[in-house]
Design an enzyme around this catalytic site. Structure first.
Site, short mmCIF file in Angstrom:
data_model
loop_
_atom_site.label_atom_id
_atom_site.label_comp_id
_atom_site.label_asym_id
_atom_site.label_seq_id
_atom_site.Cartn_x
_atom_site.Cartn_y
_atom_site.Cartn_z
N GLU A 1 0.88 -1.17 0.00
CA GLU A 1 0.00 0.00 0.00
C GLU A 1 0.91 1.21 0.00
OE1 GLU A 1 -1.18 3.04 0.85
OE2 GLU A 1 -2.32 2.59 2.68
N HIS B 1 -9.09 7.88 3.37
CA HIS B 1 -8.21 8.75 4.17
C HIS B 1 -7.30 9.59 3.27
CE1 HIS B 1 -5.14 5.62 3.43
NE2 HIS B 1 -4.26 6.51 3.80
N GLU C 1 5.30 11.10 -0.95
CA GLU C 1 6.04 10.14 -0.12
C GLU C 1 7.01 9.30 -0.92
OE1 GLU C 1 3.51 7.65 2.16
OE2 GLU C 1 2.70 9.25 3.36
#
Length: 408
Positions: free
Chosen positions: A178, A361, A187
Protein backbone atom coordinates in the site's frame (compact mmCIF):
# COMPACT_ATOMS: atom_id res chain seq x y z
CA UNK A 1 -0.24 5.95 2.83
CA UNK A 2 -0.19 8.74 5.42
CA UNK A 3 2.96 10.46 6.54
CA UNK A 4 1.99 13.35 8.79
CA UNK A 5 3.01 12.66 12.41
CA UNK A 6 0.09 12.85 14.81
CA UNK A 7 1.06 14.45 18.08
CA UNK A 8 -0.33 12.87 21.19
CA UNK A 9 -0.56 9.32 19.86
CA UNK A 10 1.63 6.60 21.29
CA UNK A 11 4.29 5.29 18.95
CA UNK A 12 6.06 1.99 18.53
CA UNK A 13 9.62 1.52 19.69
CA UNK A 14 12.06 -1.35 19.64
CA UNK A 15 13.18 -2.17 23.14
CA UNK A 16 16.42 -3.75 24.30
CA UNK A 17 15.10 -6.47 26.57
CA UNK A 18 14.93 -9.11 23.88
CA UNK A 19 11.15 -9.51 23.85
CA UNK A 20 10.69 -7.59 20.61
CA UNK A 21 13.11 -9.87 18.85
CA UNK A 22 11.39 -13.15 19.72
CA UNK A 23 9.69 -14.97 16.89
CA UNK A 24 10.33 -14.12 13.25
CA UNK A 25 11.43 -10.49 13.52
CA UNK A 26 14.71 -9.74 11.75
CA UNK A 27 16.38 -6.38 12.11
CA UNK A 28 18.24 -4.48 9.41
CA UNK A 29 19.22 -1.09 10.91
CA UNK A 30 20.24 1.44 8.21
CA UNK A 31 23.95 2.13 8.42
CA UNK A 32 24.41 0.50 11.85
CA UNK A 33 26.23 -2.65 12.81
CA UNK A 34 24.11 -3.53 15.81
CA UNK A 35 20.60 -4.74 16.45
CA UNK A 36 17.86 -2.61 18.00
CA UNK A 37 16.50 -5.45 20.11
CA UNK A 38 17.11 -9.11 20.74
CA UNK A 39 16.08 -10.25 17.26
CA UNK A 40 18.01 -12.26 14.76
CA UNK A 41 20.77 -10.26 13.10
CA UNK A 42 21.47 -10.77 9.40
CA UNK A 43 23.65 -7.85 8.45
CA UNK A 44 25.87 -8.54 5.47
CA UNK A 45 28.60 -6.38 3.98
CA UNK A 46 26.44 -5.76 0.90
CA UNK A 47 23.45 -4.52 2.86
CA UNK A 48 25.65 -2.41 5.13
CA UNK A 49 27.17 -0.73 2.10
CA UNK A 50 23.75 0.02 0.65
CA UNK A 51 22.44 1.49 3.89
CA UNK A 52 25.50 3.45 4.84
CA UNK A 53 26.43 4.70 1.40
CA UNK A 54 29.38 2.31 1.10
CA UNK A 55 31.42 1.31 -1.87
CA UNK A 56 28.82 -0.97 -3.45
CA UNK A 57 26.67 1.91 -4.69
CA UNK A 58 28.62 5.07 -3.93
CA UNK A 59 26.08 6.12 -1.30
CA UNK A 60 23.24 6.28 -3.83
CA UNK A 61 20.79 4.35 -1.61
CA UNK A 62 21.96 5.77 1.69
CA UNK A 63 19.27 6.48 4.27
CA UNK A 64 19.02 10.27 4.66
CA UNK A 65 17.84 12.27 7.66
CA UNK A 66 14.57 12.77 5.77
CA UNK A 67 14.22 9.00 5.41
CA UNK A 68 14.75 8.55 9.14
CA UNK A 69 12.13 11.19 9.97
CA UNK A 70 9.73 9.60 7.48
CA UNK A 71 10.12 6.15 9.01
CA UNK A 72 9.78 7.56 12.53
CA UNK A 73 6.47 9.16 11.56
CA UNK A 74 5.12 5.71 10.78
CA UNK A 75 5.86 4.52 14.31
CA UNK A 76 2.82 6.56 15.41
CA UNK A 77 -0.06 4.18 16.05
CA UNK A 78 -2.67 6.78 15.07
CA UNK A 79 -1.50 6.72 11.46
CA UNK A 80 -2.01 2.96 11.20
CA UNK A 81 -5.33 3.16 12.98
CA UNK A 82 -6.59 5.69 10.46
CA UNK A 83 -5.43 3.60 7.51
CA UNK A 84 -6.93 0.35 8.82
CA UNK A 85 -10.22 2.07 9.64
CA UNK A 86 -10.37 3.26 6.03
CA UNK A 87 -12.68 0.41 5.03
CA UNK A 88 -12.56 1.30 1.33
CA UNK A 89 -8.79 0.81 1.39
CA UNK A 90 -8.60 -2.25 3.63
CA UNK A 91 -11.59 -4.11 2.18
CA UNK A 92 -10.36 -3.56 -1.39
CA UNK A 93 -6.91 -4.95 -0.58
CA UNK A 94 -8.41 -7.95 1.18
CA UNK A 95 -10.76 -8.60 -1.74
CA UNK A 96 -7.85 -8.42 -4.20
CA UNK A 97 -5.75 -10.86 -2.16
CA UNK A 98 -8.50 -13.46 -2.07
CA UNK A 99 -9.40 -12.90 -5.72
CA UNK A 100 -5.83 -13.88 -6.60
CA UNK A 101 -5.72 -16.65 -4.01
CA UNK A 102 -4.85 -19.25 -6.66
CA UNK A 103 -1.63 -17.27 -7.35
CA UNK A 104 -0.85 -16.72 -3.65
CA UNK A 105 -1.57 -20.13 -2.13
CA UNK A 106 1.66 -22.07 -1.72
CA UNK A 107 3.72 -19.13 -2.98
CA UNK A 108 6.19 -16.61 -1.54
CA UNK A 109 4.85 -13.09 -0.93
CA UNK A 110 6.65 -9.83 -0.10
CA UNK A 111 4.74 -7.04 1.68
CA UNK A 112 6.59 -3.73 1.18
CA UNK A 113 5.86 -1.27 4.01
CA UNK A 114 3.87 -3.78 6.04
CA UNK A 115 2.92 -1.45 8.92
CA UNK A 116 0.94 -3.45 11.46
CA UNK A 117 1.18 -6.54 9.23
CA UNK A 118 -2.49 -6.74 8.28
CA UNK A 119 -1.91 -7.31 4.55
CA UNK A 120 0.79 -9.88 5.26
CA UNK A 121 -1.65 -11.74 7.49
CA UNK A 122 -4.35 -11.60 4.80
CA UNK A 123 -1.84 -13.22 2.43
CA UNK A 124 -1.05 -15.92 4.99
CA UNK A 125 -4.78 -16.55 5.40
CA UNK A 126 -4.99 -16.90 1.61
CA UNK A 127 -2.53 -19.78 1.85
CA UNK A 128 0.86 -18.20 1.13
CA UNK A 129 3.72 -20.56 1.92
CA UNK A 130 5.95 -17.70 3.16
CA UNK A 131 5.34 -13.99 3.62
CA UNK A 132 8.16 -11.50 4.12
CA UNK A 133 6.76 -8.35 5.75
CA UNK A 134 9.20 -5.42 5.49
CA UNK A 135 8.95 -2.11 7.31
CA UNK A 136 11.66 0.39 8.23
CA UNK A 137 9.72 2.01 11.07
CA UNK A 138 9.55 0.68 14.61
CA UNK A 139 5.96 -0.42 14.04
CA UNK A 140 7.62 -3.59 12.70
CA UNK A 141 8.20 -4.62 16.32
CA UNK A 142 4.46 -4.54 17.01
CA UNK A 143 3.75 -6.21 13.67
CA UNK A 144 5.86 -9.15 14.80
CA UNK A 145 3.84 -9.38 18.01
CA UNK A 146 0.62 -9.36 15.97
CA UNK A 147 1.97 -12.19 13.82
CA UNK A 148 2.83 -14.23 16.94
CA UNK A 149 -0.59 -13.53 18.50
CA UNK A 150 -2.21 -15.03 15.39
CA UNK A 151 0.06 -18.10 15.43
CA UNK A 152 1.57 -17.25 12.05
CA UNK A 153 5.26 -16.99 12.94
CA UNK A 154 5.96 -20.03 10.78
CA UNK A 155 4.52 -18.26 7.73
CA UNK A 156 5.17 -14.54 8.25
CA UNK A 157 8.69 -13.20 8.79
CA UNK A 158 8.85 -9.52 9.75
CA UNK A 159 11.97 -7.74 8.48
CA UNK A 160 12.73 -4.48 10.27
CA UNK A 161 14.57 -2.32 7.76
CA UNK A 162 14.44 -0.66 4.36
CA UNK A 163 13.88 -2.77 1.24
CA UNK A 164 17.20 -1.39 0.04
CA UNK A 165 18.90 -2.95 3.09
CA UNK A 166 17.12 -6.16 4.02
CA UNK A 167 18.10 -9.56 2.68
CA UNK A 168 15.75 -12.25 1.41
CA UNK A 169 17.32 -15.52 0.36
CA UNK A 170 14.77 -16.42 -2.31
CA UNK A 171 12.80 -14.88 -5.13
CA UNK A 172 9.16 -14.00 -4.53
CA UNK A 173 6.04 -14.78 -6.53
CA UNK A 174 3.96 -11.84 -5.34
CA UNK A 175 4.65 -8.27 -4.16
CA UNK A 176 1.92 -6.42 -2.33
CA UNK A 177 2.21 -2.88 -1.03
CA UNK A 178 0.00 0.00 0.00
CA UNK A 179 2.45 2.59 -1.34
CA UNK A 180 0.12 5.35 -2.49
CA UNK A 181 0.41 8.80 -0.96
CA UNK A 182 -1.56 11.99 -1.24
CA UNK A 183 -1.76 13.00 -4.90
CA UNK A 184 -0.62 9.40 -5.51
CA UNK A 185 3.11 10.10 -5.58
CA UNK A 186 3.62 12.10 -2.37
CA UNK A 187 6.04 10.14 -0.12
CA UNK A 188 7.71 8.43 -3.10
CA UNK A 189 7.17 4.99 -1.56
CA UNK A 190 6.60 3.60 -5.05
CA UNK A 191 10.38 3.67 -5.44
CA UNK A 192 10.64 1.05 -2.69
CA UNK A 193 8.24 -1.18 -4.64
CA UNK A 194 10.37 -0.74 -7.76
CA UNK A 195 13.47 -1.69 -5.76
CA UNK A 196 11.75 -4.79 -4.36
CA UNK A 197 10.50 -5.76 -7.81
CA UNK A 198 13.94 -5.49 -9.36
CA UNK A 199 15.61 -7.39 -6.50
CA UNK A 200 13.24 -10.28 -5.87
CA UNK A 201 10.18 -10.64 -8.15
CA UNK A 202 10.19 -13.75 -10.30
CA UNK A 203 9.53 -13.32 -14.05
CA UNK A 204 5.77 -13.31 -14.54
CA UNK A 205 5.20 -12.56 -10.85
CA UNK A 206 2.21 -10.67 -9.52
CA UNK A 207 2.26 -7.08 -8.16
CA UNK A 208 -0.71 -5.76 -6.18
CA UNK A 209 -1.80 -3.16 -7.02
CA UNK A 210 -0.61 -3.48 -10.60
CA UNK A 211 -1.43 -0.08 -12.08
CA UNK A 212 -2.26 3.43 -10.88
CA UNK A 213 -3.69 6.54 -12.51
CA UNK A 214 -3.43 10.14 -11.29
CA UNK A 215 -6.21 12.44 -12.50
CA UNK A 216 -6.86 16.16 -12.37
CA UNK A 217 -9.80 18.53 -12.94
CA UNK A 218 -10.71 22.20 -12.30
CA UNK A 219 -13.03 22.78 -9.36
CA UNK A 220 -15.31 25.41 -7.98
CA UNK A 221 -15.28 25.77 -4.20
CA UNK A 222 -16.46 29.29 -3.24
CA UNK A 223 -17.34 28.24 0.31
CA UNK A 224 -13.69 27.37 0.98
CA UNK A 225 -12.59 30.78 -0.28
CA UNK A 226 -15.26 32.50 1.77
CA UNK A 227 -14.33 30.67 4.97
CA UNK A 228 -10.59 31.24 4.65
CA UNK A 229 -10.36 34.66 2.96
CA UNK A 230 -13.57 36.69 2.99
CA UNK A 231 -13.81 36.08 6.73
CA UNK A 232 -11.06 38.69 7.26
CA UNK A 233 -12.95 41.56 5.63
CA UNK A 234 -14.76 42.28 8.87
CA UNK A 235 -14.24 40.55 12.21
CA UNK A 236 -16.45 41.65 15.13
CA UNK A 237 -17.03 44.92 13.32
CA UNK A 238 -13.28 45.49 12.82
CA UNK A 239 -11.82 45.92 9.34
CA UNK A 240 -9.15 43.21 9.16
CA UNK A 241 -8.75 43.16 5.38
CA UNK A 242 -5.02 43.83 5.88
CA UNK A 243 -4.81 40.17 6.89
CA UNK A 244 -6.08 38.92 3.53
CA UNK A 245 -2.71 38.67 1.71
CA UNK A 246 -1.31 36.62 4.59
CA UNK A 247 -4.50 34.57 4.77
CA UNK A 248 -4.19 33.70 1.07
CA UNK A 249 -0.58 32.71 1.53
CA UNK A 250 -1.37 30.50 4.51
CA UNK A 251 -4.45 28.91 2.91
CA UNK A 252 -3.34 28.44 -0.68
CA UNK A 253 0.45 28.46 -0.89
CA UNK A 254 0.69 24.67 -0.56
CA UNK A 255 -1.57 21.86 -1.79
CA UNK A 256 -4.53 21.23 0.50
CA UNK A 257 -5.69 17.71 1.38
CA UNK A 258 -9.44 17.81 1.86
CA UNK A 259 -12.70 16.24 0.78
CA UNK A 260 -14.57 17.71 -2.15
CA UNK A 261 -17.61 16.24 -3.88
CA UNK A 262 -18.61 15.62 -7.46
CA UNK A 263 -20.59 18.84 -7.59
CA UNK A 264 -17.35 20.82 -7.16
CA UNK A 265 -15.82 19.34 -10.30
CA UNK A 266 -16.25 21.60 -13.34
CA UNK A 267 -15.10 19.34 -16.18
CA UNK A 268 -14.26 15.78 -17.09
CA UNK A 269 -11.02 14.74 -15.42
CA UNK A 270 -7.83 14.24 -17.40
CA UNK A 271 -5.04 11.74 -16.77
CA UNK A 272 -1.78 13.26 -15.50
CA UNK A 273 0.19 10.05 -14.99
CA UNK A 274 -0.42 6.37 -15.57
CA UNK A 275 1.84 3.99 -13.65
CA UNK A 276 2.45 0.39 -14.65
CA UNK A 277 4.06 -1.18 -11.58
CA UNK A 278 5.57 -3.93 -13.73
CA UNK A 279 7.60 -1.52 -15.86
CA UNK A 280 7.83 1.88 -14.10
CA UNK A 281 11.37 3.15 -13.45
CA UNK A 282 12.89 5.40 -10.79
CA UNK A 283 13.64 8.06 -13.42
CA UNK A 284 9.94 8.29 -14.30
CA UNK A 285 9.11 9.25 -10.73
CA UNK A 286 11.51 12.20 -10.41
CA UNK A 287 9.32 14.57 -12.42
CA UNK A 288 5.93 14.26 -14.08
CA UNK A 289 4.70 16.83 -16.61
CA UNK A 290 1.42 16.69 -18.48
CA UNK A 291 -0.55 19.06 -20.69
CA UNK A 292 -4.26 19.57 -20.10
CA UNK A 293 -7.22 20.98 -21.99
CA UNK A 294 -10.44 21.31 -20.03
CA UNK A 295 -13.84 22.51 -21.19
CA UNK A 296 -16.09 23.80 -18.43
CA UNK A 297 -19.47 22.15 -18.05
CA UNK A 298 -20.87 24.94 -15.87
CA UNK A 299 -20.84 28.66 -15.16
CA UNK A 300 -19.19 29.13 -11.77
CA UNK A 301 -16.14 30.57 -9.96
CA UNK A 302 -12.98 28.63 -10.85
CA UNK A 303 -11.06 28.14 -7.58
CA UNK A 304 -8.29 25.72 -8.47
CA UNK A 305 -7.41 22.18 -9.52
CA UNK A 306 -8.18 18.95 -7.69
CA UNK A 307 -6.15 15.74 -8.00
CA UNK A 308 -7.14 12.19 -7.15
CA UNK A 309 -6.14 8.69 -8.17
CA UNK A 310 -7.25 5.14 -8.63
CA UNK A 311 -5.27 1.92 -8.47
CA UNK A 312 -6.11 -1.31 -10.26
CA UNK A 313 -5.45 -4.79 -8.93
CA UNK A 314 -4.68 -6.62 -12.14
CA UNK A 315 -1.77 -8.72 -13.29
CA UNK A 316 0.44 -9.47 -16.26
CA UNK A 317 -1.50 -10.63 -19.33
CA UNK A 318 0.14 -14.05 -18.98
CA UNK A 319 -1.84 -14.63 -15.77
CA UNK A 320 -4.78 -16.70 -17.02
CA UNK A 321 -8.14 -17.25 -15.44
CA UNK A 322 -9.94 -20.56 -15.16
CA UNK A 323 -11.28 -20.18 -18.72
CA UNK A 324 -7.71 -19.60 -20.01
CA UNK A 325 -8.40 -15.94 -20.78
CA UNK A 326 -6.09 -13.19 -19.46
CA UNK A 327 -7.13 -11.78 -16.10
CA UNK A 328 -6.05 -8.35 -17.34
CA UNK A 329 -4.79 -6.80 -20.54
CA UNK A 330 -3.33 -3.76 -18.79
CA UNK A 331 -2.92 -1.72 -21.99
CA UNK A 332 -6.67 -1.23 -21.96
CA UNK A 333 -6.24 0.99 -18.90
CA UNK A 334 -3.33 3.14 -20.00
CA UNK A 335 -5.71 5.98 -20.92
CA UNK A 336 -6.92 6.08 -17.34
CA UNK A 337 -10.49 5.18 -18.21
CA UNK A 338 -12.42 4.33 -15.07
CA UNK A 339 -12.81 0.61 -14.46
CA UNK A 340 -15.69 -0.97 -12.59
CA UNK A 341 -15.04 -1.16 -8.90
CA UNK A 342 -15.88 -4.83 -8.55
CA UNK A 343 -14.51 -7.82 -10.37
CA UNK A 344 -16.43 -8.19 -13.60
CA UNK A 345 -15.11 -10.79 -16.00
CA UNK A 346 -11.54 -9.89 -16.85
CA UNK A 347 -11.69 -6.39 -15.33
CA UNK A 348 -9.61 -5.74 -12.21
CA UNK A 349 -10.76 -4.53 -8.85
CA UNK A 350 -10.27 -0.76 -8.53
CA UNK A 351 -9.61 1.36 -5.46
CA UNK A 352 -10.74 4.90 -6.29
CA UNK A 353 -10.27 8.18 -4.41
CA UNK A 354 -12.43 10.18 -6.84
CA UNK A 355 -14.76 12.85 -5.39
CA UNK A 356 -17.86 10.96 -6.52
CA UNK A 357 -16.77 7.73 -4.80
CA UNK A 358 -16.90 6.82 -1.10
CA UNK A 359 -14.34 8.88 0.85
CA UNK A 360 -10.95 7.50 1.85
CA UNK A 361 -8.21 8.75 4.17
CA UNK A 362 -6.39 10.06 1.07
CA UNK A 363 -9.30 12.44 0.34
CA UNK A 364 -8.39 14.71 -2.62
CA UNK A 365 -5.52 17.15 -3.08
CA UNK A 366 -6.33 20.70 -4.21
CA UNK A 367 -4.10 23.41 -5.67
CA UNK A 368 -6.01 26.63 -5.03
CA UNK A 369 -5.74 29.82 -7.04
CA UNK A 370 -4.98 32.94 -5.02
CA UNK A 371 -7.83 34.68 -6.84
CA UNK A 372 -10.95 32.90 -8.14
CA UNK A 373 -11.92 33.48 -11.76
CA UNK A 374 -15.47 33.42 -13.10
CA UNK A 375 -15.75 30.72 -15.72
CA UNK A 376 -18.42 30.48 -18.39
CA UNK A 377 -19.92 27.24 -19.62
CA UNK A 378 -17.87 25.71 -22.46
CA UNK A 379 -14.91 27.97 -21.63
CA UNK A 380 -11.56 26.25 -22.15
CA UNK A 381 -8.70 25.99 -19.65
CA UNK A 382 -5.46 24.71 -21.10
CA UNK A 383 -1.90 24.52 -19.88
CA UNK A 384 0.49 22.10 -18.22
CA UNK A 385 1.17 20.73 -14.76
CA UNK A 386 4.45 19.53 -13.27
CA UNK A 387 4.97 17.36 -10.20
CA UNK A 388 8.63 17.21 -9.25
CA UNK A 389 10.49 15.33 -6.56
CA UNK A 390 12.70 17.28 -4.18
CA UNK A 391 16.38 16.41 -4.61
CA UNK A 392 16.93 16.94 -0.87
CA UNK A 393 13.83 15.17 0.40
CA UNK A 394 12.47 12.64 -2.05
CA UNK A 395 10.06 11.28 0.57
CA UNK A 396 7.86 14.24 1.43
CA UNK A 397 9.45 17.19 -0.31
CA UNK A 398 8.83 18.41 -3.83
CA UNK A 399 6.81 20.80 -5.90
CA UNK A 400 3.39 20.70 -7.52
CA UNK A 401 2.52 23.56 -9.80
CA UNK A 402 0.37 24.46 -12.75
CA UNK A 403 2.05 26.62 -15.35
CA UNK A 404 0.97 28.31 -18.55
CA UNK A 405 -2.69 27.96 -17.61
CA UNK A 406 -4.74 29.87 -20.16
CA UNK A 407 -8.50 30.39 -20.32
CA UNK A 408 -10.30 31.17 -23.55
Amino acid sequence: MLSTPIDGHCSAAADNNGTAGDGALRLFPPGKGHSRGGGEQRWSRASAAAAGGGESDGGKNRATDYDVAYFQSYAHLGIHEEMIKDSVRTDTYRAAIFHYQQYIAGKVVLDVGCGTGILAIFCAQAGARQVYAVDASDIAVQANEVVKANNLSDKVIVLHGRVEDVEIDEKVDVIISEWMGYMLLYESMLGSVVTARDRWLKPGGLILPSHATLLMAPITHPDRYSQSIDFWNEVYGINMSAMIPLAKQCAFEEPSVELINGENVMTWAEVIKHVDCYTVTMDELESVTAKFNFKSMMRAPFNGFAFWFNVQFGGPAKLLGKDNTPLLDHKVYENGSPAKKRMNGNKPLVLSTAPEDPPTHWQQTVLYLYEPTDLEQDQVIEGSVTLSQSKENRRTGGRSFVKESVMR
